[in-house]
Motif scaffolding. Structure first.
Motif, PDB file in Angstrom:
ATOM      1  N   THR A 106       0.841  -1.205   0.000  1.00 15.15           N
ATOM      2  CA  THR A 106       0.000   0.000   0.000  1.00 15.15           C
ATOM      3  C   THR A 106       0.872   1.250   0.000  1.00 15.15           C
ATOM      4  O   THR A 106       0.646   2.178  -0.790  1.00 15.15           O
ATOM      5  CB  THR A 106      -0.941   0.004   1.224  1.00 15.15           C
ATOM      6  OG1 THR A 106      -1.853  -1.090   1.100  1.00 15.15           O
ATOM      7  CG2 THR A 106      -1.719   1.307   1.323  1.00 15.15           C
ATOM      8  N   VAL A 110       0.735   4.079  -2.944  1.00 16.36           N
ATOM      9  CA  VAL A 110       0.334   5.451  -2.601  1.00 16.36           C
ATOM     10  C   VAL A 110       1.477   6.424  -2.897  1.00 16.36           C
ATOM     11  O   VAL A 110       1.256   7.526  -3.406  1.00 16.36           O
ATOM     12  CB  VAL A 110      -0.136   5.522  -1.132  1.00 16.36           C
ATOM     13  CG1 VAL A 110      -0.321   6.965  -0.686  1.00 16.36           C
ATOM     14  CG2 VAL A 110      -1.446   4.744  -0.963  1.00 16.36           C
ATOM     15  N   VAL A 114      -1.033   6.169  -6.684  1.00 18.33           N
ATOM     16  CA  VAL A 114      -2.211   5.317  -6.860  1.00 18.33           C
ATOM     17  C   VAL A 114      -3.244   5.699  -5.810  1.00 18.33           C
ATOM     18  O   VAL A 114      -2.929   5.875  -4.634  1.00 18.33           O
ATOM     19  CB  VAL A 114      -1.837   3.825  -6.759  1.00 18.33           C
ATOM     20  CG1 VAL A 114      -3.069   2.942  -6.842  1.00 18.33           C
ATOM     21  CG2 VAL A 114      -0.836   3.456  -7.858  1.00 18.33           C
ATOM     22  N   MET A 116      -6.109   5.193  -3.244  1.00 16.47           N
ATOM     23  CA  MET A 116      -6.660   4.167  -2.359  1.00 16.47           C
ATOM     24  C   MET A 116      -8.145   4.452  -2.195  1.00 16.47           C
ATOM     25  O   MET A 116      -8.538   5.584  -1.933  1.00 16.47           O
ATOM     26  CB  MET A 116      -5.920   4.231  -1.011  1.00 16.47           C
ATOM     27  CG  MET A 116      -6.192   3.083  -0.101  1.00 16.47           C
ATOM     28  SD  MET A 116      -5.056   3.030   1.321  1.00 16.47           S
ATOM     29  CE  MET A 116      -5.195   4.686   1.983  1.00 16.47           C
ATOM     30  N   PHE A 131      -8.155  -0.220  -4.447  1.00 19.15           N
ATOM     31  CA  PHE A 131      -7.468   0.879  -5.121  1.00 19.15           C
ATOM     32  C   PHE A 131      -8.116   1.144  -6.472  1.00 19.15           C
ATOM     33  O   PHE A 131      -8.763   0.269  -7.042  1.00 19.15           O
ATOM     34  CB  PHE A 131      -6.000   0.521  -5.375  1.00 19.15           C
ATOM     35  CG  PHE A 131      -5.202   0.322  -4.128  1.00 19.15           C
ATOM     36  CD1 PHE A 131      -4.463   1.362  -3.591  1.00 19.15           C
ATOM     37  CD2 PHE A 131      -5.193  -0.906  -3.480  1.00 19.15           C
ATOM     38  CE1 PHE A 131      -3.730   1.181  -2.432  1.00 19.15           C
ATOM     39  CE2 PHE A 131      -4.462  -1.094  -2.324  1.00 19.15           C
ATOM     40  CZ  PHE A 131      -3.724  -0.046  -1.796  1.00 19.15           C
ATOM     41  N   THR A 138     -11.188  -1.183 -10.657  1.00 17.18           N
ATOM     42  CA  THR A 138     -10.880  -1.374  -9.244  1.00 17.18           C
ATOM     43  C   THR A 138     -10.009  -2.603  -9.107  1.00 17.18           C
ATOM     44  O   THR A 138     -10.264  -3.629  -9.736  1.00 17.18           O
ATOM     45  CB  THR A 138     -12.183  -1.573  -8.434  1.00 17.18           C
ATOM     46  OG1 THR A 138     -12.990  -0.401  -8.604  1.00 17.18           O
ATOM     47  CG2 THR A 138     -11.886  -1.791  -6.968  1.00 17.18           C
TER      48      THR A 138
END
Length: 146
Positions: A106, A110, A114, A116, A131, A138
């Protein structure tokens, strides 16, 4: 970083017909849950969502691979909902990738911009997070407790 595909989720108008179809390909019904609001609905960004969530498992698959069916109530089209990636539409819903460290993956995503779509959720022995991918698709990260 990505280990393997974990599951594909398909929104269907007729769950029994879909179960029969995927049985022809070697999938068996493993888990059925009614979603009526609550944590799963909030996780998907549709807090008032009602649906049957049916997990089909491919027999003999190593690692485990699932097709998850969503049968919405009311059916999609009569209540389209509002979600940035339209998880209520019929057909393809999302692609999930299995990871060994959801927090690190994650952070990596991020850090590269990207988007979330959900907080992390613990559900049926796994950690999950949604995401937004290219063209508004998705995708989900899955860390199993195995």
């Amino acid at each position: 970083m990505i280990l393997n595909p974990d599951h594909v989720t398909i929104a269907v108008a007729d769950a029994e017909a879909a179960i029969g179809f995927f049985a022809l390909l070697g999938f068996r019904k493993d888990h059925v849950a009614a979603i009526d609001g609550g944590i799963p609905a909030q996780y998907m960004g549709m807090p008032r969502m009602k649906a049957q969530h049916i997990t089909l498992v491919l027999e003999g698959s190593k690692p485990r691979f699932e097709i998850q069916l969503l049968e919405f109530d009311p059916l999609s089209g009569t209540d389209p909902g509002a979600h940035p990636t339209n998880l209520r539409k019929l057909g393809f819903n999302h692609l999930a990738f299995r990871v060994d460290d959801i927090e690190a993956t994650t952070a990596h995503l991020v850090a590269h911009g990207v988007v979330m779509l959900s907080d992390e959720m613990d559900y049926i022995g796994r950690k999950l997070r949604l995401f937004e991918g290219p063209e508004g698709i998705t995708f989900e990260l899955v860390q199993r407790e195995e």
